[in-house]
Design an enzyme around this catalytic site. Structure first.
Site, mmCIF file in Angstrom:
data_model
loop_
_atom_site.group_PDB
_atom_site.id
_atom_site.type_symbol
_atom_site.label_atom_id
_atom_site.label_comp_id
_atom_site.label_asym_id
_atom_site.label_seq_id
_atom_site.Cartn_x
_atom_site.Cartn_y
_atom_site.Cartn_z
ATOM 1 N N VAL A 233 51.826 -25.697 -26.429
ATOM 2 C CA VAL A 233 50.784 -25.398 -25.432
ATOM 3 C C VAL A 233 50.966 -26.260 -24.176
ATOM 4 O O VAL A 233 50.773 -25.787 -23.048
ATOM 5 C CB VAL A 233 49.376 -25.599 -26.051
ATOM 6 C CG1 VAL A 233 48.289 -25.266 -25.036
ATOM 7 C CG2 VAL A 233 49.212 -24.721 -27.286
ATOM 8 N N ALA B 93 41.682 -21.485 -6.848
ATOM 9 C CA ALA B 93 40.963 -22.747 -7.075
ATOM 10 C C ALA B 93 40.505 -23.395 -5.765
ATOM 11 O O ALA B 93 39.555 -24.180 -5.753
ATOM 12 C CB ALA B 93 41.855 -23.718 -7.845
ATOM 13 N N ARG C 286 55.550 -37.939 -28.060
ATOM 14 C CA ARG C 286 56.119 -38.845 -29.063
ATOM 15 C C ARG C 286 57.616 -39.018 -28.819
ATOM 16 O O ARG C 286 58.161 -40.095 -28.969
ATOM 17 C CB ARG C 286 55.869 -38.291 -30.465
ATOM 18 C CG ARG C 286 54.627 -38.908 -31.087
ATOM 19 C CD ARG C 286 54.471 -38.463 -32.490
ATOM 20 N NE ARG C 286 54.358 -37.013 -32.534
ATOM 21 C CZ ARG C 286 53.631 -36.358 -33.407
ATOM 22 N NH1 ARG C 286 52.983 -37.018 -34.340
ATOM 23 N NH2 ARG C 286 53.557 -35.046 -33.409
ATOM 24 N N LYS D 129 40.534 -26.987 -31.687
ATOM 25 C CA LYS D 129 39.341 -26.379 -32.296
ATOM 26 C C LYS D 129 38.703 -27.296 -33.332
ATOM 27 O O LYS D 129 37.486 -27.368 -33.449
ATOM 28 C CB LYS D 129 39.686 -25.026 -32.908
ATOM 29 C CG LYS D 129 40.884 -25.027 -33.842
ATOM 30 C CD LYS D 129 42.038 -24.254 -33.284
ATOM 31 C CE LYS D 129 43.323 -24.631 -33.997
ATOM 32 N NZ LYS D 129 44.424 -23.735 -33.738
ATOM 33 N N VAL E 297 39.615 -21.353 -29.002
ATOM 34 C CA VAL E 297 39.201 -20.186 -29.787
ATOM 35 C C VAL E 297 39.942 -18.948 -29.300
ATOM 36 O O VAL E 297 39.863 -18.592 -28.122
ATOM 37 C CB VAL E 297 37.676 -19.949 -29.667
ATOM 38 C CG1 VAL E 297 37.272 -18.723 -30.477
ATOM 39 C CG2 VAL E 297 36.903 -21.171 -30.130
ATOM 40 N N ASP F 182 40.941 -22.964 -40.284
ATOM 41 C CA ASP F 182 41.148 -22.773 -38.843
ATOM 42 C C ASP F 182 40.129 -21.762 -38.299
ATOM 43 O O ASP F 182 39.499 -21.997 -37.255
ATOM 44 C CB ASP F 182 42.588 -22.282 -38.622
ATOM 45 C CG ASP F 182 42.894 -21.968 -37.181
ATOM 46 O OD1 ASP F 182 43.048 -22.931 -36.398
ATOM 47 O OD2 ASP F 182 42.962 -20.779 -36.819
ATOM 48 N N LYS G 209 36.869 -22.229 -35.552
ATOM 49 C CA LYS G 209 36.628 -21.365 -34.388
ATOM 50 C C LYS G 209 35.268 -20.666 -34.506
ATOM 51 O O LYS G 209 34.543 -20.532 -33.516
ATOM 52 C CB LYS G 209 37.761 -20.336 -34.266
ATOM 53 C CG LYS G 209 39.120 -20.988 -33.952
ATOM 54 C CD LYS G 209 40.267 -20.015 -34.168
ATOM 55 C CE LYS G 209 41.623 -20.646 -33.894
ATOM 56 N NZ LYS G 209 42.753 -19.848 -34.377
HETATM 57 N N1 HSE Z 1 47.434 -21.073 -36.416
HETATM 58 C C1 HSE Z 1 46.583 -20.443 -35.459
HETATM 59 C C2 HSE Z 1 46.633 -18.940 -35.716
HETATM 60 C C3 HSE Z 1 47.047 -20.772 -34.050
HETATM 61 O O1 HSE Z 1 47.448 -18.483 -36.525
HETATM 62 O O2 HSE Z 1 45.829 -18.213 -35.140
HETATM 63 C C4 HSE Z 1 46.019 -20.568 -32.997
HETATM 64 O O3 HSE Z 1 44.854 -21.290 -33.206
#
Ligand code: HSE
Length: 434
Positions: A14, A33, A45, A104, A131, A200, A204
């Site tokens: 990202v 903007a 890292r 998230k 999300v 996950d 969200k």
């Molecule tokens: N692992 C998450 C998915 C990535 O498969 O949607 C995005 O949040």
């Protein structure tokens, strides 16, 4: 006017997308903007790997140097994890910086604390990329639907799970086999159980429920069930009965309280959302004034998620000279207007059900099963029986009408205890979404 300076915490998938989109679309973004936006530094890292990306920015290993850098106006937290990003985000806020996060888990678990700290300092914390990746669903719910009383929403908000279920349906493949593909393709979280066990999606969903209903973030109150127990048989039977199996996050508000749940769900194939396949995400929102609206798009990926990060950056830039109290509230409702609505326990959910039973093929079995269901007030909608060539036992697939989950639990316990039922009863909830 000076350009607005951005620091990135993380230059992974990202982070790279964000640096690339801000650079590739720089002039179009500045037209929107009103200021030029420049990424000045990134904390990583592995410096060598980051420098090989070829971005014209300072690469550091110390993320604190970014949140403490007086030149930086906006910090984008794109590193993942919990403890380190939490302390960095709080420190950035304390230093008067605006923060964008794609994290998230961080918002779902610590958002209430983060927003309180940000409100005190009068800075923005934005989380569109957290999300459904690139889909502007936070903005749609928080701003576009602000006139409405939102009644419920249902979302396919994990691309990995949706990819797995789609492959199982289209190619009759097994769960484990497809999961390995999803990992190889880079869709899955670092820990793929977060995807397939619904964690996950629950992160969200808790965010979506907060901004839809004006309630504090309550990740722990989300009922969560994964897709690892779904077999390719269930997906095929659902298809035969006119349904798609989707891993849905559902939030619903009623007079009794709020439901937040993530679980595999049969949806009629005629619904648009039932046709959202592969890694794509979609969120269906039912509101009183506008009715149903559906938001669809890429739920993950480098440039797609960067699109959401950069949109948040642009929003912050537009507001840099505005009084903080005039900006859109973090959780859509004014902080002192958030309500502690009761969150209903899963036993109170009312749903229709798909049941798959492995049963001895002899007289009286169905009579026993239907008696138990009748005693629990469960009404049947359809029945399908299959007996594959050469097998001793039959498979019975039942679709029920809507009933409270506590009654269904009692019925499943009793059916499972019958001597003629030879395997665990498979249960999947069914939602009409109408
Ligand atoms: N692992 C998450 C998915 C990535 O498969 O949607 C995005 O949040």
């Amino acid at each position: 006017m000076n350009s607005v300076k951005v620091g990135l915490l993380g230059l992974g998938t990202v982070g790279q997308g964000t640096a690339r989109v801000l650079s590739d679309n720089a002039s179009e973004i500045a037209r929107r903007a009103g200021r030029h936006i420049q990424v000045v530094s990134a904390a990583v890292r592995d410096v060598e790997k980051a420098e090989a990306q070829g971005f014209n920015i300072t690469i550091l290993t110390d993320p604190q140097a970014i949140v403490d850098d007086p030149e930086i106006d906006i910090v984008c937290e794109l590193m993942g994890g919990i403890d380190l990003p939490l302390s960095l985000v709080l420190r950035a806020i304390d230093n008067g910086k605006h923060v964008i996060t794609a994290n998230k888990a961080l918002i779902a678990l610590h958002g209430n604390q983060i927003f309180a700290a940000a409100a005190k300092k009068g800075v923005t914390v934005a989380f569109e990329p957290a999300v459904a990746g690139g889909i502007p669903v936070i903005k749609a719910i928080r701003e576009g639907l602000a006139a409405n009383n939102i009644q419920w929403l249902a979302g396919i908000i994990n691309g990995t799970g949706n990819f797995i279920l789609t492959e199982m349906r289209n190619h009759g493949r097994d769960f484990e086999d497809v999961l390995a593909d999803a990992q190889a393709l880079g869709y899955a979280e670092a820990d793929p159980t977060f995807d397939v066990e619904g964690i996950d999606a629950a992160h969200k969903l808790s965010i979506l429920a907060s901004i839809a209903f004006g309630i504090p973030l309550q990740f722990d109150a989300v009922y969560t069930e994964g897709i690892s127990e779904i077999t390719s048989k269930d997906v095929a039977y659902a298809d035969e009965l006119g349904y798609s199996v989707k891993h849905l996050g559902i939030a619903r508000k009623s007079e009794e309280g709020v439901q937040m749940r993530v679980h595999p769900t049969l949806i009629p194939k005629s619904r648009l959302i039932a046709n959202v396949d592969g890694v794509m995400n979609a969120v269906l929102v039912q509101s009183d004034a506008v009715g149903p609206t559906l938001y669809y798009g890429a739920g993950a990926g480098s440039d797609a998620t960067a699109s959401a990060v950069v949109a948040d950056v642009i929003d912050v830039v537009r507001l840099l000279s505005a009084a903080p109290e005039n900006s859109v509230p973090y959780l859509a409702f004014q902080p002192n207007e958030l309500r502690d609505l009761t969150v209903l326990p899963p036993e109170k959910i009312v749903s229709a059900y798909y049941l798959r039973l492995q049963a001895e093929d002899k007289p009286g079995v169905m009579a026993d099963v239907t008696r138990i269901l009748a005693d629990q007030g469960v009404s049947l909608k359809s029945i399908l029986q299959k007996k594959p060539e050469g097998e001793e036992t039959a498979e019975v697939i039942l679709l029920t009408h809507r009933v409270e989950e506590s009654s269904m639990n009692a019925a499943i316990d009793q059916i499972g205890a019958l001597a003629t039922i030879t395997d665990k009863v498979q249960r999947i909830r069914v939602e009409a979404l109408d």
